[in-house]
Enzyme design. Structure first.
Site, mmCIF file in Angstrom:
data_model
loop_
_atom_site.group_PDB
_atom_site.id
_atom_site.type_symbol
_atom_site.label_atom_id
_atom_site.label_comp_id
_atom_site.label_asym_id
_atom_site.label_seq_id
_atom_site.Cartn_x
_atom_site.Cartn_y
_atom_site.Cartn_z
ATOM 1 N N LYS A 118 -4.206 10.592 5.494
ATOM 2 C CA LYS A 118 -3.883 9.772 6.672
ATOM 3 C C LYS A 118 -2.967 10.440 7.473
ATOM 4 O O LYS A 118 -1.562 10.514 7.258
ATOM 5 C CB LYS A 118 -3.355 8.278 6.029
ATOM 6 C CG LYS A 118 -3.966 7.458 5.299
ATOM 7 C CD LYS A 118 -3.616 7.683 3.864
ATOM 8 C CE LYS A 118 -4.032 6.544 2.886
ATOM 9 N NZ LYS A 118 -5.638 6.360 2.942
ATOM 10 N N ASP B 130 -0.826 18.103 19.484
ATOM 11 C CA ASP B 130 -0.410 19.243 20.182
ATOM 12 C C ASP B 130 0.223 20.342 19.320
ATOM 13 O O ASP B 130 0.964 21.383 19.805
ATOM 14 C CB ASP B 130 0.741 18.862 21.477
ATOM 15 C CG ASP B 130 0.139 18.127 22.393
ATOM 16 O OD1 ASP B 130 -1.257 18.102 22.683
ATOM 17 O OD2 ASP B 130 0.727 17.356 23.138
ATOM 18 N N ASP C 70 16.545 10.664 -8.290
ATOM 19 C CA ASP C 70 18.153 10.933 -8.346
ATOM 20 C C ASP C 70 18.660 10.829 -6.734
ATOM 21 O O ASP C 70 19.738 11.557 -6.665
ATOM 22 C CB ASP C 70 18.344 12.191 -8.930
ATOM 23 C CG ASP C 70 18.283 12.381 -10.394
ATOM 24 O OD1 ASP C 70 18.218 11.296 -10.895
ATOM 25 O OD2 ASP C 70 18.223 13.494 -10.965
ATOM 26 N N HIS D 112 -9.269 11.000 2.020
ATOM 27 C CA HIS D 112 -8.624 9.932 1.896
ATOM 28 C C HIS D 112 -7.108 10.176 2.407
ATOM 29 O O HIS D 112 -6.202 9.073 2.689
ATOM 30 C CB HIS D 112 -8.047 9.547 0.366
ATOM 31 C CG HIS D 112 -7.438 8.345 0.096
ATOM 32 N ND1 HIS D 112 -6.116 8.103 -0.369
ATOM 33 C CD2 HIS D 112 -7.944 7.137 0.437
ATOM 34 C CE1 HIS D 112 -5.809 6.722 -0.632
ATOM 35 N NE2 HIS D 112 -6.933 6.043 -0.330
ATOM 36 N N LYS E 244 3.321 4.324 -1.312
ATOM 37 C CA LYS E 244 3.509 5.250 -2.163
ATOM 38 C C LYS E 244 4.809 5.975 -2.125
ATOM 39 O O LYS E 244 4.845 6.893 -1.430
ATOM 40 C CB LYS E 244 2.264 6.303 -2.612
ATOM 41 C CG LYS E 244 0.857 5.786 -2.517
ATOM 42 C CD LYS E 244 0.141 5.366 -1.312
ATOM 43 C CE LYS E 244 -1.288 4.786 -1.565
ATOM 44 N NZ LYS E 244 -1.675 4.335 -0.373
ATOM 45 N N HIS F 123 0.877 -1.146 0.018
ATOM 46 C CA HIS F 123 -0.054 0.250 -0.029
ATOM 47 C C HIS F 123 0.844 1.386 0.180
ATOM 48 O O HIS F 123 0.313 2.351 0.228
ATOM 49 C CB HIS F 123 -0.806 -0.272 1.528
ATOM 50 C CG HIS F 123 -1.900 1.089 0.999
ATOM 51 N ND1 HIS F 123 -2.246 1.950 2.205
ATOM 52 C CD2 HIS F 123 -3.079 1.096 0.260
ATOM 53 C CE1 HIS F 123 -3.382 2.660 1.892
ATOM 54 N NE2 HIS F 123 -3.952 2.049 0.826
#
Length: 482
Positions: free
Chosen positions: A402, A407, A229, A400, A224, A222
């Site tokens: 996450k 604080d 470089d 979507h 990404k 899952h």
């Protein structure tokens, strides 16, 4: 008793015996054990077919193969950083507290995740801006482009990304692409044929020689990750597809969070990509090259750790990081996740925080992309309201992102949701950021998102239909295996 009833009873008893033997053959937590028993008992034959594809744990041989891919160039640095942390020499005084030092120590011990300093972070919450930036960076690549996405669709955005990769491959730049076999199941490998004819390579993660039969499809990469470089890295929630640009009428505007990173954290992303590449391929494995790990001067002021977790480890590193962040909060906890299905340990940590008077805010979407998952999410959202947390339903498309902000000081952005799948079954990666400036920027974005939400109240929950409540309760029973 008739012969027919004898046969039915015999099949029922045999099914229960087989269900018990099947589930207990492999070590798993109690919640998942009971959930699979429920499926196998209530769905004879069909349940075993579902288990064959989704329930079998990843083979020990494959786990070993992944775990033995060493974090290239990182081992010695981890040892040195543990010593520096003990001597208070690792994190600058402006961006560290006792809490952040404890989080850093947790990840050094559990994931051998190095602390990187002097990173520059650009935040993206809109897909068009994120992918315009990514394509521009790909077009500037001189040595390599390493790309890993859970989903790569062969639609307009997928073709734009592919065209940029093909142009660089034609210019002699090393182009390597990993796509998840399940997440990209609608994309045929021939989509990458021209790229491979130009010298690039594309590999499915946990693919199968038989498209229909893939007994490892429950274990999804899952992550990404893009590394260009060894100097620019991307990590976050956006996949490659037109819906992530808000072009899908079902979802509408797609609200996500992604990071563009310049600095030494890119080297940690590079290490993660190389491990995943070497786990995905049989040939053409990657070895250490100086060009993969260049010396990078400080680009900014952000300290961070890149943390990975997955079924190759029992540590559940990202989940433990979430729990640590939640337990250390003194004022506020801001959580965004499309899937909110916490296990008992995470649920207890958030509940304790909310009941202790800490400002706990949780934001979830207003619509499902996976029905059972969403109904389980709304069940736990109700539990959070009962505990005193504020639950916001994002009402401007599909949420979507996450993200976690504590604080206004420490933040996490990545690919891991607040659910069993992200904690135990998926291969995930998150950036844990120790920079109040970035944390406050994320908190401000969160507060702007609240303006596009409605508050879930006890009255709304009480007025839900009996059928809706049943769907939520039933989905919750299946939550350990969703």
């Amino acid at each position: 008793m008739s012969t027919f009833m004898w046969v039915v009873n015999a099949i029922f008893i045999l099914n229960i015996i087989l269900a018990v033997v099947t589930v207990f053959r492999e070590k798993r937590d109690i919640a998942a054990t009971w959930a699979w028993l429920l499926v196998l008992v209530l769905l004879p034959i069909i349940g075993f077919i579902i288990y064959l594809f989704f329930g079998k744990k990843i083979s020990r041989e494959k786990i070993f193969d992944i775990k033995t891919q060493e974090s290239i160039g990182m081992k010695e640095l981890v040892i040195a950083q543990k010593e520096m942390l003990l001597d208070d020499e690792l994190l600058s005084s402006k961006q560290s507290t006792e809490n952040t030092k404890e989080i850093a120590s947790l990840f050094l011990e559990s994931d051998e995740s190095i602390v990187t300093k002097g990173n520059k972070i650009d935040l993206f919450i809109d897909g068009n801006k994120k992918f315009d930036s990514l394509i521009h960076d790909i077009q500037q690549a001189q040595h390599h482009v390493h790309m890993l996405y859970y989903t790569i669709h062969q639609d307009d955005l997928g073709k734009r990304i592919l065209a940029a990769l093909e142009e660089r491959a034609a210019a002699g730049v090393e182009v390597l692409v990993i796509y998840d076999a399940m997440g990209s199941r609608s994309t045929k490998h021939r989509f990458f044929n021209h790229l491979e004819s130009l010298g690039g390579r594309a590999e499915p993660f946990f693919g199968s020689h038989w498209t229909i039969i893939n007994l490892r499809l429950n274990y999804r990469n899952h992550r990404k990750i893009v590394v260009i470089d060894g100097k620019i890295g991307y990590v976050g929630g956006f996949n490659v597809g037109d819906e992530y640009l808000g072009k899908d009428k079902k979802f509408g505007y797609w609200r996500d969070t992604h990071l563009r990173i310049q600095g030494n954290a890119v080297l940690a992303l590079q290490s993660r990509f190389i491990m995943d590449w070497n786990a995905a391929v049989d040939k053409h494995r990657l070895d250490y090259q100086e060009e993969y790990f260049p010396i990078i001067p400080n680009k900014g002021k952000s300290n961070m750790q890149i943390v990975s977790s997955g079924p190759d480890s029992e540590q559940q590193q990202i989940k433990k990081g979430y729990i640590k962040m939640i337990s250390m909060a003194k004022k506020s906890i801001y959580i965004q996740s499309p899937y909110f299905i916490p296990d008992d340990s995470v649920l207890d940590a958030i509940t304790i925080a909310a009941m202790s008077g800490i400002d706990v805010r949780i934001m979830i979407p207003n619509k499902p992309d996976h029905p059972f998952v969403y109904r389980a999410t709304t069940y736990y959202a109700g539990e959070m309201v009962a505990a005193g947390a504020k639950v916001y339903i994002y009402d401007n498309g599909f949420l979507h992102a996450k993200t976690v902000v504590i604080d206004g000081e420490v933040a996490s952005v990545g690919t891991a949701n607040f659910d069993f799948r992200s904690f135990k079954l998926n291969f995930e990666v998150n950036a844990f950021i120790y920079d109040p400036a970035i944390a406050q920027q994320l908190q401000k974005i969160y507060e702007d998102d609240i303006k596009k939400c409605y508050l879930l109240t006890e009255e709304i929950i009480e007025n839900q239909s009996s059928w809706m409540k049943f769907k939520q309760e039933f989905s919750r029973l299946l939550s350990p295996i969703l």
